[in-house]
Design a protein around this motif. Sequence first.
Motif: not given
Length: 265
Positions: A172-178, A185-198
């Motif tokens: 999942y994180f690899s998909l976000m990075a790509l 509306n997932s929390s991953s867009g709020i919490v983790e995505a900023p660290s990937l510049g997504l």
Amino acid sequence: FEMHAAALAALPFTIPVVHIHGGEITEGAIDDALRHSLTKLSHLHCVAADAYARRVRQMGEESWRVIVSGAPSLDTLRTMTLLDRRELETRCGLRLDVAPLLVTYHPVTLEYQQTEWQISQLLAVLGVIDLPIVFTAPNADTHGRVIRRAIEAFIVHHPTAQLVENVGPQGYFSLMALAAAMVGNSSSGIVEAPSLGLPVVNIGTRQEGRRRAANVIDVGYHREDIVQAIRQALEPAFKSGLRGRPNPYGDGHAAELIVNTLKQV
């Protein structure tokens, strides 16, 4: 809600509970009632940011019990080796020649009666966006099956759209990075995505109340608003402007702070 069951089971045996991610607000979800109740059932509070620490103290918890640790998922992201495009294609059975839109949309549990309309608005937009789409499966919240059926029907008529069930954190994180951008509306867009510049288009009220980084574009449910937000997220200038921006949920060292706290109390 499954965490709430664990805390209730510990209560009559006076087993101390450490609560992670307390003090947050998600106005569109039933989670608020459960999260704040968990705070009152817990004895130590490892929160993700200063604003959440203040809210936990406002609920009557003593200051020494509240530690700003950041989000533990960022520890995983910091230390994990991400998969490259070919590895992702092989492991997850995906076609990723072009960076896709990553779509993760869950039911809005306080608005579950509107689920069918909400997902129809999103899919109407995705049908005219000229990019491949990778959907992740919706969670088990009320009317999650409504969303799944709508996605499955969409994929039948859109050969560049794909659905993955569960690719695990690394996938999942690899998909976000790509991904070109993330929509949903997932929390991953709020919490983790900023660290990937997504860039993230966050739809509706499910995550309303949580702190935002610069990567998040908030939008309502109507298709006209969603399509404008996606176009903004795909602008090269928008993505380039996210480089070096801090993540308000920490720097990926939450586990160290939590473990040190447990050793000291």
